[in-house]
Design an enzyme around this catalytic site. Structure first.
Site, PDB file in Angstrom:
ATOM      1  N   ASP B 221      15.920  14.323  62.648  1.00  0.00           N
ATOM      2  CA  ASP B 221      14.924  13.516  63.370  1.00  0.00           C
ATOM      3  C   ASP B 221      13.627  13.345  62.582  1.00  0.00           C
ATOM      4  O   ASP B 221      13.061  12.255  62.535  1.00  0.00           O
ATOM      5  CB  ASP B 221      14.632  14.143  64.735  1.00  0.00           C
ATOM      6  CG  ASP B 221      15.887  14.315  65.575  1.00  0.00           C
ATOM      7  OD1 ASP B 221      16.837  13.543  65.358  1.00  0.00           O
ATOM      8  OD2 ASP B 221      15.921  15.215  66.426  1.00  0.00           O
ATOM      9  N   GLN B 240      24.933  19.576  50.156  1.00  0.00           N
ATOM     10  CA  GLN B 240      25.773  20.716  49.818  1.00  0.00           C
ATOM     11  C   GLN B 240      26.946  20.864  50.779  1.00  0.00           C
ATOM     12  O   GLN B 240      26.760  20.864  51.991  1.00  0.00           O
ATOM     13  CB  GLN B 240      24.937  21.998  49.863  1.00  0.00           C
ATOM     14  CG  GLN B 240      25.739  23.240  49.541  1.00  0.00           C
ATOM     15  CD  GLN B 240      24.836  24.431  49.278  1.00  0.00           C
ATOM     16  OE1 GLN B 240      24.357  25.063  50.205  1.00  0.00           O
ATOM     17  NE2 GLN B 240      24.593  24.726  48.020  1.00  0.00           N
ATOM     18  N   HIS B 242      29.431  23.581  51.832  1.00  0.00           N
ATOM     19  CA  HIS B 242      29.630  25.022  51.697  1.00  0.00           C
ATOM     20  C   HIS B 242      31.105  25.275  51.468  1.00  0.00           C
ATOM     21  O   HIS B 242      31.948  24.718  52.173  1.00  0.00           O
ATOM     22  CB  HIS B 242      29.147  25.731  52.966  1.00  0.00           C
ATOM     23  CG  HIS B 242      29.016  27.214  52.800  1.00  0.00           C
ATOM     24  ND1 HIS B 242      30.104  28.042  52.669  1.00  0.00           N
ATOM     25  CD2 HIS B 242      27.926  28.007  52.722  1.00  0.00           C
ATOM     26  CE1 HIS B 242      29.676  29.292  52.524  1.00  0.00           C
ATOM     27  NE2 HIS B 242      28.363  29.300  52.551  1.00  0.00           N
ATOM     28  N   HIS B 353      27.073  21.161  54.782  1.00  0.00           N
ATOM     29  CA  HIS B 353      26.294  22.325  55.149  1.00  0.00           C
ATOM     30  C   HIS B 353      24.783  22.137  55.057  1.00  0.00           C
ATOM     31  O   HIS B 353      24.045  22.552  55.946  1.00  0.00           O
ATOM     32  CB  HIS B 353      26.718  23.481  54.231  1.00  0.00           C
ATOM     33  CG  HIS B 353      26.061  24.782  54.538  1.00  0.00           C
ATOM     34  ND1 HIS B 353      26.082  25.327  55.814  1.00  0.00           N
ATOM     35  CD2 HIS B 353      25.376  25.656  53.767  1.00  0.00           C
ATOM     36  CE1 HIS B 353      25.432  26.485  55.793  1.00  0.00           C
ATOM     37  NE2 HIS B 353      24.973  26.696  54.583  1.00  0.00           N
TER      38      HIS B 353
END
Lengths: 114, 587, 230
Positions: B221, B240, B242, B353
């Site tokens: 947001d 990224q 994970h 991630h």
């Protein structure tokens, strides 16, 4: 009744009284099953024994304390209008004190007569 | 309609680790600070961080911040700004001690000091032996830290606006930020918060992808608010994945599992990381491990009936270590994968991630609009910290344990900066009513009646597009198609209608506002990714397999207006030490 | 699978009602997934949820009479039809969303933060692993409210009784070797209400989704209080 003490003290008293009530009931049951007084006089004599008198007075005191804390808990939990709660608490208090006095009188009379 | 208004010295949007750490500084300094959060603060996603927070305390092995700095620069694939990285690694040490003093229940070593575990990409002596730098509270470090920070804010009497949604920044004609329009979720009523300073600490945007370790609330947001206020987003192509999410579901299995000695195997039972990273093996940097897993699966060595995941073996660690150091992981594995890691390996696959990019800031938390000549212009009144910000300390790839560190260090720094700024007791600027009207229009847009596409439908479609076109491996074709699709979806937004127009706790309205945010950010991601013609860190392109320092050692900067991309040089000069020049990155 | 879900929107409804939904169950489906599916069918349905893995504590609801977390409860473990209601004893804002402000107020009331009075060391305050172990089973609380809203004593006196969640946290700080406010904390818990409304009913223990044990913590507080008063 100081607000400060009425948490821990009430809780502790309820538990201590419960221990005494438990032990006394075991003793009493044992006594009644193996060595129950057979006549009214025997009963009076038994009650008049100073040890027994004190034991019984303690028993009733413990019983009333235990009941008082229990009743108080129930009323605090469920009865929220303050006047109704105070009224009921007073009613129970008077009732418990009356019970206590009446019992004391019974035991006292028993020892006097003996 | 008269709009309700409140005035504060400082407004903080977001109550995760960054927001709460900043709020704590401000409240301790007796400033009037309002913290706006769309969920009750302890529900913020910091709560889900597992492994720990990096700091060179040297409680287990010899260590110092300079080594930490080297690892972070190398981990960033040399895209991180070295001045900010130096600042973060130095500040890490007092920051962790301060957390501990605040009450975080860190796990302990026998000598009573904070327990530190090994994590990926950590080394002693500039690339030497494995370091143990991650301070942990079992495998619930984020939870422990977030709760502690909230608790300290209770002590400091911070003013919270719980379950208020940040709608739009208010920016006057001179470009200064005057506060924000918020929406009280419970009543559905807007509230304008006027503030001398506004800090965005709204966290990540993992919800742009379909399979993610991120929470439902991670919709970026603050980033989208910044975009709409004319502030660009930097390095958004670096997302990224994970390596170890629970296969098919996305819940995170912390790198700490490998730090404690767990390792990955393919269907042949081979410890395949030995081939991809001969030295660091399973503790190579996250981008390296994630790509290795995807490669194993692509080449047919995946496990399970669909050969679509690999296995994370833990049972050899024994019941004791698992119970003591990884209790949360054990619980999650049992619930979501149906396996007890003390007995069976956990099925894992990379999951979206963390976004390395975000709102560009300097290392003190000021939001800056970078120009291509390397100069930076501060946006007056606006600060950003945490995952929504890009300082940039993570560059092209973040090291495990550096995200909690980032939010704490820069949340605190932003708080201190705001205190400094407010010391001279500046006046509230005059509210720009035109800007307020525009912000309110963003709410009234959703009051249009009639039939249309549902929010849910478009959200599902968008997240699938992002997963298919901006995932782990990115080619020109795939991403060009992605850009076209996201543009089409952005057009479609106009035809989305809310069926439920009621006011009280209307979560559909919130999801509609979030969808607008997601699509704005999605565009930043796909466009930045398409244009970066090299492979660096998390951004991996089969059509440009090498890192290209000659042409691409620079930050991408995306402006919403005209979908414009610009570039800004990387700050390679640290504050006090020598530059770490780019080198081939091997683990 | 059949779900009956408590619905109440104060903007349009005069009274709450249970609404029936059919949800197609997929492999590994959690209750939260089912609720999200219901929201797909019916946009106006409101419930709180976020992390989806049982750490944020947003999606506590009452299902077939038990408080639980939607995201860690497989629907396969639920008896059909599944009755989903808001947490008991709390004012309903809308559908499954309840007003938890009293619950949070009780939490704040126990001063849930470390109080260390000695000058702080330059490094960490030392704590032995054994002392740290005493915090296990306490600090993991996610404030979902399953316990306190299942506690009859909290139903009767939510304004005065701290409730199991807050008391568990009170003990979390009493049990912390680094905390130096034991006396103040114990004094503050005195009186018939804050602590002593607990009658060891143990609903809290039964429903805690993190398997924590507030009743045991409350017992420890009472024990410590007794020790201090003697």
């Amino acid at each position: 009744m100081s607000r400060q003490a009425s948490g821990l003290r009430a809780w502790a008293l309820q538990r201590i009284s419960a221990v005494y009530l438990g032990l006394y009931l075991i003793y009493m049951l044992g006594h009644l099953s193996f060595n129950a007084p057979e006549t009214y006089e025997a009963w009076r004599a038994y009650v008049a024994d100073p040890g027994v008198t004190i034991g019984m007075l303690l028993f009733v005191t413990a019983l009333l304390i235990h009941a008082w804390v229990g009743i108080r808990d129930v009323l605090i939990d469920y009865i929220h209008p303050i006047m109704a709660r105070v009224g009921l608490l007073s009613l129970f208090a008077i009732g418990f004190i009356a019970c206590g006095l009446w019992f004391a009188k019974v035991v006292f009379l028993a020892s006097v007569a003996a | 309609m008269t709009l309700a208004r409140r005035r504060f010295d400082a407004l903080i949007i977001g109550a995760g680790g960054a927001g709460l750490n900043a709020a704590l500084q401000l409240a301790n300094a007796n400033l009037r600070v309002a913290v706006v959060s769309k969920v009750f603060p302890t529900r913020s996603h910091t709560v889900a961080a597992q492994g720990g927070v990096n700091a060179a305390l040297a409680n287990v092995f010899e260590d110092n911040w300079h080594w930490h700095m080297f690892d972070t620069v190398k981990g960033s694939d040399y895209l991180g700004d070295q001045d900010a990285i130096e600042y973060m690694c130095r500040e890490a040490i007092p920051t962790v001690y301060e957390l501990e003093h605040n009450g975080v229940p860190f796990s302990r070593l026998d000598n009573g000091k904070i327990y530190q575990r090994a994590f990926g990409g950590q080394s002693q002596n500039f690339g030497g032996a494995q370091a143990a730098r991650t301070c942990a509270a079992a495998d619930r470090t984020g939870h422990a830290i977030l709760h502690t920070l909230y608790q300290q804010n209770i002590r400091a009497r911070t003013h919270f606006f719980d379950e208020y949604f940040g709608v739009e920044l208010i920016r006057d004609s001179e470009g200064a930020i005057l506060g924000a329009l918020t929406l009280e979720i419970e009543t559905g009523e807007p509230l304008l918060i006027e503030a001398k300073t506004t800090l965005l600490a709204t966290g990540g945007c993992g919800q742009v992808f379909r399979t993610t370790s991120n929470a439902h609330i991670n919709t970026g947001d603050g980033m989208a608010m910044a975009l709409r206020a004319g502030v660009p987003l930097m390095d958004m192509e670096f997302f990224q994945f994970h390596p170890t999410g629970i296969a098919g579901r996305g819940m995170l299995i912390t790198e700490g599992v490998r730090g404690e000695g767990g390792y990955l195997v393919n269907k042949d039972g081979e410890r395949f990381m030995e081939r991809y990273a001969p030295n660091a093996k399973d503790l190579a940097s996250r981008d390296v491990v994630a790509r290795a897993i995807v490669t194993e699966v692509k080449e047919g060595r995946g496990c399970g009936p669909n050969a679509d995941h690999v296995l994370l073996k833990v049972d050899h660690l024994g019941e004791d270590i698992i119970a003591k150091r990884l209790p949360g992981i054990r619980e999650s594995s049992k619930i979501f994968a149906g396996v007890d890691p003390a007995v069976e390996p956990i099925p894992v696959f990379p999951t979206a991630h963390y976004v390395m990019g975000g709102i560009p800031t300097d290392r003190l938390g000021h939001v800056v609009v970078p120009a291509s000549d390397g100069s930076e212009q501060i946006v007056p009144g606006l600060y950003a910290a945490g995952e929504c910000a890009c300082v940039s300390v993570h560059g092209a790839n973040r090291l495990g344990g550096n995200s909690l560190l980032d939010i704490l260090v820069f949340g605190r720094a932003a708080g201190q900066q705001i205190i400094d700024h407010l010391k001279d007791d500046p006046e509230h600027k005059t509210m720009d009513e035109t800007a307020v009207e525009q912000a309110v229009a963003r709410l009234t847009r959703w009051e249009q009646p009639g039939e249309g596409i549902s929010v849910r439908e478009l959200r599902d479609e968008f997240r699938k597009v992002m997963e298919d076109h901006a995932g782990v491996f990115r080619t020109d074709d795939i991403m060009s198609e992605g850009v076209a699709k996201v543009k089409a979806l952005r057009e479609k937004l106009k035809d989305v209608r809310l069926g439920d127009q009621s006011k009280v706790f209307n979560t559909a309205r919130i999801e509609a506002l979030e969808l607008e945010n997601l699509i704005d950010i999605g565009m930043a991601i796909v466009l930045s990714a398409l244009e970066r013609k090299e492979s660096r860190g998390a951004h991996s392109r089969p059509d440009y397999t090498e890192r290209d320092d000659a042409n691409w050692l620079k930050h991408s900067v995306y402006f919403k207006e005209g979908d414009r991309l610009d570039y800004k040089p990387v700050q390679t000069k640290p504050l006090t030490v020598d530059t770490f020049p780019p080198k081939p990155r091997v683990y | 699978m059949k779900f009956f879900v408590y619905r109440y929107n104060p903007d349009v409804d005069t009274a709450p009602h249970m609404q029936e939904y059919d949800v197609e169950v997929t492999r590994g489906m959690m209750l939260r997934d089912a609720l999200m599916e219901i929201k797909r069918q019916d946009e106006a349905f409101a419930f709180r949820h976020s992390c989806g893995e049982g750490v944020c504590g947003s999606d506590a609801v009452n299902v077939n009479g038990s408080n639980l977390l939607g995201c860690t409860t497989p629907v396969s473990e639920l008896k059909e039809p599944v009755n989903v209601r808001p947490l008991p004893g709390r004012p309903v804002i809308r559908d499954l969303v309840v007003d938890m402000s009293q619950f949070y107020q009780q939490y704040r009331a126990v001063k849930p933060y470390l109080i260390h009075k000695d000058p702080l060391p330059e490094q960490e305050i030392l704590q032995s692993p054994e002392d740290r172990d005493k915090l296990d089973g306490l600090y993991e609380c996610i404030m979902c409210g399953c316990c306190s809203t299942a506690c009859p004593s909290f139903w009767w006196n939510p304004d005065k009784f701290h409730g199991p969640q807050a008391l568990l946290q009170a003990w979390r700080f009493l049990a912390d070797s680094r905390d130096q406010a034991t006396e103040e904390r114990l004094d503050a818990l005195e009186g018939p209400y804050k602590l002593y409304r607990c009658h060891s009913i143990m609903n809290c223990v039964e429903y805690c989704p993190k398997s924590l044990n507030p009743t045991k913590a409350i017992g420890k507080i009472k024990e410590l209080m007794l020790k201090h008063s003697i």
